[in-house]
Design a protein around this motif. Structure first.
Motif, PDB file in Angstrom:
ATOM      1  N   ILE A   1     -24.637 -28.057  22.674  1.00 12.91           N
ATOM      2  CA  ILE A   1     -24.581 -29.443  23.151  1.00 12.91           C
ATOM      3  C   ILE A   1     -23.596 -29.561  24.308  1.00 12.91           C
ATOM      4  O   ILE A   1     -23.888 -30.188  25.331  1.00 12.91           O
ATOM      5  CB  ILE A   1     -24.211 -30.396  21.991  1.00 12.91           C
ATOM      6  CG1 ILE A   1     -25.375 -30.489  21.000  1.00 12.91           C
ATOM      7  CG2 ILE A   1     -23.830 -31.773  22.511  1.00 12.91           C
ATOM      8  CD1 ILE A   1     -25.045 -31.207  19.706  1.00 12.91           C
ATOM      9  N   ARG A   2     -22.389 -28.930  24.164  1.00 10.15           N
ATOM     10  CA  ARG A   2     -21.400 -28.964  25.248  1.00 10.15           C
ATOM     11  C   ARG A   2     -21.927 -28.265  26.499  1.00 10.15           C
ATOM     12  O   ARG A   2     -21.751 -28.743  27.619  1.00 10.15           O
ATOM     13  CB  ARG A   2     -20.090 -28.318  24.802  1.00 10.15           C
ATOM     14  CG  ARG A   2     -19.176 -29.327  24.117  1.00 10.15           C
ATOM     15  CD  ARG A   2     -17.794 -28.735  23.912  1.00 10.15           C
ATOM     16  NE  ARG A   2     -17.747 -28.332  22.519  1.00 10.15           N
ATOM     17  CZ  ARG A   2     -17.227 -27.222  22.052  1.00 10.15           C
ATOM     18  NH1 ARG A   2     -16.664 -26.372  22.855  1.00 10.15           N
ATOM     19  NH2 ARG A   2     -17.241 -26.945  20.776  1.00 10.15           N
TER      20      ARG A   2
ATOM     21  N   ASN B   1     -22.456 -29.941  30.158  1.00 10.48           N
ATOM     22  CA  ASN B   1     -21.835 -29.378  31.362  1.00 10.48           C
ATOM     23  C   ASN B   1     -22.882 -29.014  32.404  1.00 10.48           C
ATOM     24  O   ASN B   1     -22.697 -29.250  33.599  1.00 10.48           O
ATOM     25  CB  ASN B   1     -20.990 -28.153  31.015  1.00 10.48           C
ATOM     26  CG  ASN B   1     -19.733 -28.508  30.247  1.00 10.48           C
ATOM     27  OD1 ASN B   1     -19.298 -29.643  30.250  1.00 10.48           O
ATOM     28  ND2 ASN B   1     -19.165 -27.524  29.577  1.00 10.48           N
ATOM     29  N   THR B   2     -23.988 -28.439  31.966  1.00 10.62           N
ATOM     30  CA  THR B   2     -25.067 -28.068  32.886  1.00 10.62           C
ATOM     31  C   THR B   2     -25.671 -29.315  33.527  1.00 10.62           C
ATOM     32  O   THR B   2     -25.940 -29.326  34.730  1.00 10.62           O
ATOM     33  CB  THR B   2     -26.154 -27.285  32.131  1.00 10.62           C
ATOM     34  OG1 THR B   2     -25.564 -26.149  31.499  1.00 10.62           O
ATOM     35  CG2 THR B   2     -27.256 -26.839  33.065  1.00 10.62           C
TER      36      THR B   2
ATOM     37  N   GLU C   1     -26.165 -32.847  38.299  1.00  9.64           N
ATOM     38  CA  GLU C   1     -26.009 -34.140  38.977  1.00  9.64           C
ATOM     39  C   GLU C   1     -25.104 -34.005  40.193  1.00  9.64           C
ATOM     40  O   GLU C   1     -25.385 -34.586  41.246  1.00  9.64           O
ATOM     41  CB  GLU C   1     -25.451 -35.178  38.004  1.00  9.64           C
ATOM     42  CG  GLU C   1     -26.447 -35.599  36.929  1.00  9.64           C
ATOM     43  CD  GLU C   1     -25.821 -36.451  35.848  1.00  9.64           C
ATOM     44  OE1 GLU C   1     -24.605 -36.724  35.902  1.00  9.64           O
ATOM     45  OE2 GLU C   1     -26.543 -36.855  34.927  1.00  9.64           O
ATOM     46  N   GLU C   2     -24.014 -33.234  40.074  1.00  5.49           N
ATOM     47  CA  GLU C   2     -23.116 -33.029  41.205  1.00  5.49           C
ATOM     48  C   GLU C   2     -23.831 -32.282  42.326  1.00  5.49           C
ATOM     49  O   GLU C   2     -23.656 -32.613  43.503  1.00  5.49           O
ATOM     50  CB  GLU C   2     -21.869 -32.266  40.760  1.00  5.49           C
ATOM     51  CG  GLU C   2     -20.943 -33.081  39.874  1.00  5.49           C
ATOM     52  CD  GLU C   2     -19.821 -32.259  39.272  1.00  5.49           C
ATOM     53  OE1 GLU C   2     -19.748 -31.039  39.541  1.00  5.49           O
ATOM     54  OE2 GLU C   2     -19.004 -32.838  38.539  1.00  5.49           O
TER      55      GLU C   2
END
Length: 177
Positions: free
Chosen positions: A68-69, A73-74, A79-80
């Protein structure tokens, strides 16, 4: 765990042998001790299986949390990157628009350059209209002054100096261009 199972099998076989040959009282106490030991091993096996199941559930839960983490993060990195890509696309579009504008301005300048050259030559004292400066001649027309050769000579000289300076600056400071 496999060692405990092996010990259980060995004890069971020894108990079976002792059951067949139990003739003395000492053998009976050994049998009781071995039976008690067998019960302890069986209890340990049962408890260890429960502990193994709990450990497997704990590891599965931790793996799920890590997944999940990692997914969060992915997604954030994606998005960035998307924002960065949009910025680059906007910069490229602006660059293309500027390039088109410079191209149009270059074409317009190229169209007006010959007219500008002709106007500057005819507006100078190098070319004169009317009669020749010689009063004995009565011919009318366009006359070129004796100093006309200075125009191409000075122009070519300035052209060479300009190209030389540009070439020198490009070689001296390549990162600035």
């Amino acid at each position: 765990m496999s060692k405990l199972r092996r010990d259980q099998v060995v004890l069971s076989s020894h108990l079976d042998i002792l059951d067949r040959h139990a003739t003395e009282l000492a053998v009976g106490s050994i049998q009781a001790y071995l039976r008690n030991h067998k019960r302890c091993i069986e209890k340990l096996l049962k408890d260890s299986e429960g502990v193994s199941q709990v450990l497997i559930q704990i590891l599965n839960h931790r793996n799920d949390e890590i997944l999940i983490r990692t997914q969060a993060n992915t997604q954030q990195m994606s998005e960035e990157n998307s924002i960065g890509t949009r910025s680059v696309v906007m910069i490229l579009e602006n660059s293309q628009r500027d390039t088109k504008m410079v191209k149009v301005l270059t074409i317009v300048a190229m169209l007006y350059l010959p007219a500008s050259l002709v106007a500057s030559i005819f507006s100078s004292n190098l070319v004169q209209f009317g009669s020749q400066p010689n009063p004995q001649s009565h011919n009318e027309g366009v006359y070129v002054a004796k100093e006309f050769w200075l125009l191409p000579a000075v122009s070519l000289g300035l052209l060479v100096v300009t190209f030389g300076l540009t070439h020198g600056l490009l070689r001296a400071y390549p990162s600035a261009w």
